[in-house]
Enzyme design. Structure first.
Site, PDB file in Angstrom:
ATOM      1  N   GLU A 109       3.271  -9.541  15.569  1.00  0.00           N
ATOM      2  CA  GLU A 109       2.546 -10.074  16.720  1.00  0.00           C
ATOM      3  C   GLU A 109       2.737 -11.599  16.803  1.00  0.00           C
ATOM      4  OE1 GLU A 109      -1.468  -8.824  16.734  1.00  0.00           O
ATOM      5  OE2 GLU A 109      -1.848  -9.625  18.744  1.00  0.00           O
ATOM      6  N   ARG A 144       0.820  -1.218   0.000  1.00  0.00           N
ATOM      7  CA  ARG A 144       0.000   0.000   0.000  1.00  0.00           C
ATOM      8  C   ARG A 144       0.852   1.265   0.000  1.00  0.00           C
ATOM      9  NH1 ARG A 144      -2.626  -3.706   3.126  1.00  0.00           N
ATOM     10  NH2 ARG A 144      -1.492  -2.958   4.938  1.00  0.00           N
TER      11      ARG A 144
HETATM   12  P1  AMP Z   1       3.001  -1.930  11.669  1.00  0.00           P
HETATM   13  O1  AMP Z   1       2.256  -2.569  12.794  1.00  0.00           O
HETATM   14  O2  AMP Z   1       3.166  -0.438  11.870  1.00  0.00           O
HETATM   15  O3  AMP Z   1       4.295  -2.624  11.381  1.00  0.00           O
HETATM   16  O4  AMP Z   1       2.056  -2.104  10.397  1.00  0.00           O
HETATM   17  C1  AMP Z   1       2.167  -3.186   9.540  1.00  0.00           C
HETATM   18  C2  AMP Z   1       1.556  -2.885   8.190  1.00  0.00           C
HETATM   19  O5  AMP Z   1       0.172  -3.117   8.258  1.00  0.00           O
HETATM   20  C3  AMP Z   1       1.772  -1.480   7.683  1.00  0.00           C
HETATM   21  O6  AMP Z   1       2.109  -1.540   6.315  1.00  0.00           O
HETATM   22  C4  AMP Z   1       0.432  -0.794   7.871  1.00  0.00           C
HETATM   23  O7  AMP Z   1       0.165   0.004   6.744  1.00  0.00           O
HETATM   24  C5  AMP Z   1      -0.557  -1.949   7.948  1.00  0.00           C
HETATM   25  N1  AMP Z   1      -1.565  -1.775   8.990  1.00  0.00           N
HETATM   26  C6  AMP Z   1      -1.461  -2.143  10.276  1.00  0.00           C
HETATM   27  N2  AMP Z   1      -2.573  -1.868  10.969  1.00  0.00           N
HETATM   28  C7  AMP Z   1      -3.417  -1.312  10.098  1.00  0.00           C
HETATM   29  C8  AMP Z   1      -4.759  -0.792  10.192  1.00  0.00           C
HETATM   30  N3  AMP Z   1      -5.462  -0.789  11.331  1.00  0.00           N
HETATM   31  N4  AMP Z   1      -5.325  -0.285   9.078  1.00  0.00           N
HETATM   32  C9  AMP Z   1      -4.645  -0.282   7.916  1.00  0.00           C
HETATM   33  N5  AMP Z   1      -3.397  -0.752   7.750  1.00  0.00           N
HETATM   34  C10 AMP Z   1      -2.792  -1.257   8.830  1.00  0.00           C
END
Ligand code: AMP
Length: 172
Positions: free
Chosen positions: A96, A59
């Site tokens: 996680e 994305r």
């Molecule tokens: P992170 O936990 O910051 O490493 O996020 C992991 C990936 O998942 C990233 O590319 C975020 O864009 C996506 N992501 C995580 N949580 C969400 C959410 N609630 N809505 C949309 N994208 C998410």
């Protein structure tokens, strides 16, 4: 910004129960919202001499490409393992459940580059930290970190290096 917010779709229990997924496809498909995103992202970096925007699969490719185009910079993808065709360097990071790996082409960034790292959403920050470490190992002049949406309650910003400028257009 209220217009962009009105176009973000909350998808409950995706990709797993308890997660409210911030769906940006409903922003990107709207011509006015897409235009505003490109303009507002680029305004953050107009005078900073940015030479490369690094987008995180998948994305982060959309906003990252638009930002690169607006700034007159190049675009570099960070991808999941085995997707990039030439010589890569990789970083693993904790999720996680289990670990994940991301890769970047070894010749993607030089010591002359000023880089913006971009992803659509900042959640826990693990993905962006891994991408930052990859780019940092290539010794560019400067690195900025950018998101369209920041989910403040998840504390991702605290995981990112304190001396790096982190910007997001919308905070929840
Ligand atoms: P992170 O936990 O910051 O490493 O996020 C992991 C990936 O998942 C990233 O590319 C975020 O864009 C996506 N992501 C995580 N949580 C969400 C959410 N609630 N809505 C949309 N994208 C998410």
């Amino acid at each position: 910004m209220e217009y962009i917010k009105s176009k973000i779709r909350d998808v409950v229990d995706f990709p797993q129960k308890g997660v409210v997924f911030k769906d940006l496809t409903t922003v990107f498909k709207d011509p006015r919202a897409l235009h505003i995103i490109g303009w507002d992202l680029s305004q953050l970096y107009r005078d900073k001499g940015v030479t490369k925007v690094v987008g995180i699969e998948s994305r982060g490719f959309i906003g990252g490409s638009i930002l690169a185009f607006e700034l007159g910079a190049g675009f570099v993808p960070v991808r999941k393992p085995g997707k990039l065709p030439a010589d890569t360097i990789s970083a693993s990071y904790k999720k996680e459940y289990g670990t994940d790996v991301i890769e970047i082409h070894r010749d993607a960034i030089t010591e002359d580059d000023i880089v913006v790292l971009h992803d659509d959403v900042l959640a826990t920050g693990g993905t962006m930290l891994a991408a930052y470490n990859l780019v940092k190992s290539m010794n560019p002049k400067k690195i900025y970190i950018n998101f369209i949406i920041e989910l403040s309650a998840l504390g991702g910003r605290q995981l990112l290096p304190a001396d790096v400028e982190v910007s997001s257009l919308i905070k929840y």
